[in-house]
Design an enzyme around this catalytic site. Sequence first.
Site, PDB file in Angstrom:
ATOM      1  N   PHE A 111      55.490  54.262  -6.629  1.00 41.74           N
ATOM      2  CA  PHE A 111      56.859  53.899  -6.878  1.00 41.74           C
ATOM      3  C   PHE A 111      57.827  52.921  -6.746  1.00 41.74           C
ATOM      4  O   PHE A 111      57.027  52.699  -5.784  1.00 41.74           O
ATOM      5  CB  PHE A 111      57.459  55.555  -5.438  1.00 41.74           C
ATOM      6  N   LYS A 161      55.077  45.251   0.857  1.00 36.96           N
ATOM      7  CA  LYS A 161      54.733  45.878   2.050  1.00 36.96           C
ATOM      8  C   LYS A 161      54.638  45.791   3.609  1.00 36.96           C
ATOM      9  O   LYS A 161      55.001  45.075   4.774  1.00 36.96           O
ATOM     10  CB  LYS A 161      55.589  46.992   2.145  1.00 36.96           C
TER      11      LYS A 161
END
Length: 570
Positions: A111, A161
Amino acid sequence: MKLTGAEILCETLTRLGVRHIFGYPGGAILPVYDALGKSKLHHILVRHEQGATHMADGYARASGGIGVAMATSGPGATNMVTGIATAMLDSSPVVCITGNVSSKLLGSDAFQEVDITGITMPITKHNVVVTKAEDVARTLREAFLIANSGRPGPVLVDVTKDAQQATAEFDWETCAPKLPAKRVRETYDQAQFDRAVELLNSAKRPVILAGRGILLSGAVRAFSQFAQAANIPVAMTLLGIGCFPASDALNLGMMGMHGEAWVNHAIQEADLLVAVGMRFDDRVTGDLRTYAKNARKIHIEIDRAEINKNVPVDAALIGDAGETLTKLLPRVETRDHAAWMRRIAEMKGDAAVRDIQSLPDSGHLYAAHVINDLWKETRGEAVVVTDVGQHQMWEAQYYHHNAPHTLITSGGLGTMGFALPAAIGAKFARPEADVWVVAGDGGFQMTMSELATIVQEKIKVNIAIINNGYLGMVRQWQEFFYDKRYVATPLVAPDFVALANAFGLRGERVTERGGVIPAIRAARESAETVLLDFRVEQEDSVYPMVPAGASLHEMIRRPNSPLVETAAEP
Ligand SMILES: Cc1cc2nc3c(=O)[nH]c(=O)nc-3n(C[C@H](O)[C@H](O)[C@H](O)COP(=O)(O)OP(=O)(O)OC[C@H]3O[C@@H](n4cnc5c(N)ncnc54)[C@H](O)[C@@H]3O)c2cc1C
Ligand SMILES: Cc1ncc(C[n+]2csc(CCOP(=O)(O)OP(=O)(O)O)c2C)c(N)n1
Ligand SMILES: [Mg+2]
């Protein structure tokens, strides 16, 4: 000290001297935003990531330092692309930080995953993906070094991340950059240097071509000393404007496609061109086959790749402009170029002395009037940030800049939508400055959502929309080269005054010449941002114009009319 990658990122930026970050959050960069909230860094929430990159760019151009922009992965990162390319084409030191998906998901179409380093490879000076918390600090320090050394440019650091969330030992000493320190090697040999000195001291009709490299080098003083010692007239590129005072007797004005006619003629008649920190862009040279054919050329330039790229030169001095000029200075002999200066003055003819201010007020409002009045009212001391189009060229012609870093404009990419966000960045860099946006009705509509950023941050800039109801510069090309078939250039705009009001800002419409100065004064006196909607003549054109690909001396001049090409001398 153990910190998360996100905390290391904020701590490193702080230690690098960063105070402002222009950005927009999202999932893949959230750990950094969480750490940002605990830091002393001032984050400016933009309305579109393109705006963030232009703000960082405007910040860099106004301050001479580095601007920082931040975005999330995927669409956040791709929205930055235009701003990165804008910075690349104008050698502006901008560091962009993007979040990305966790390293184990990279390449899985996760995503909001895009390969932003792949996408921006050709439009960054350097880019890199960081997948480990322990690499964050060193990589950022390297990014800052690369962005602002040698020929500056944008650098993108993409941090996954998991690298933001993991913890690592943070120690400033051990995370030092592993690159060679800033070093500008003099790669010209003594023979080139001696040749340049000989050419300089024997020229009869020399012209200096001054570019943005002088500003980037911080060489404004050295340049002025050099020009005065050599007693050589100075022509400027669009991006060089401000590197030499417009009021100086040696200043000729802008060269190129919309440069002054006498400047282009002087270049074509010159026997020596001394190019300093400029890259012979095609808007500057016109047809290369006929460009300054009788002139020998010296090129003072930091980027070896620019030497002989467009224009072959007789002496190439590769290195920092300031250092090279300082070395040349003691070897320069002051020569009398009176006959040459007289010849250039002759070429100016009446174009230089007609003053639009003394023309009777015909009831028409011309963009040139607005800009010339703005120059007079601000005594040439404002920081003017322009968009792209006709108004940009009129600004270059009618606003006479005396100080460096006072004209901020997108030259190489010519990015519409640049002005408003870049001006916001400039205001953060120079809060004391009188910052003016000069934008067209087209370009302003591209990034006008940043008015909300102005309101949220409570900053004061002044906005002048040169509203001609057209994508004016394209309409001009259609007028000249497409038989006036105005396809897709008439432009509907919102009521800009009502728009300003909707954002909680004051706006004023000006339709007559007499209204210009009072409106400018009122805007300057206001403590808050004011938007001025100048309704100017719709089908005016910028003159002179060298048609694309034509020779530099083959200019289209303004047809006989009460209008003039040039304002009074500063
Ligand atoms: C609608 C429109 C019309 C335009 N019309 C014109 C026009 O009429 N005239 C015009 O001039 N431009 C015009 N331009 C702008 C043009 O496209 C170029 O952007 C501009 O000419 C480039 O100027 P420059 O070479 O000085 O700056 P840059 O493109 O920024 O190049 C700077 C050079 O300096 C070098 N440099 C960097 N740092 C140093 C250092 N420390 N020491 C030495 N060298 C260094 C760089 O390597 C580079 O080669 C127009 C743009 C638009 C959008
Ligand atoms: C993002 C982008 N799209 C398209 C262009 C092509 N272009 C150059 S000037 C111009 C017209 C600009 O119109 P406006 O903002 O109203 O300024 P004006 O020329 O009327 O002063 C266009 C469309 C561009 N430079 N940038
Ligand atoms: Mg317009």
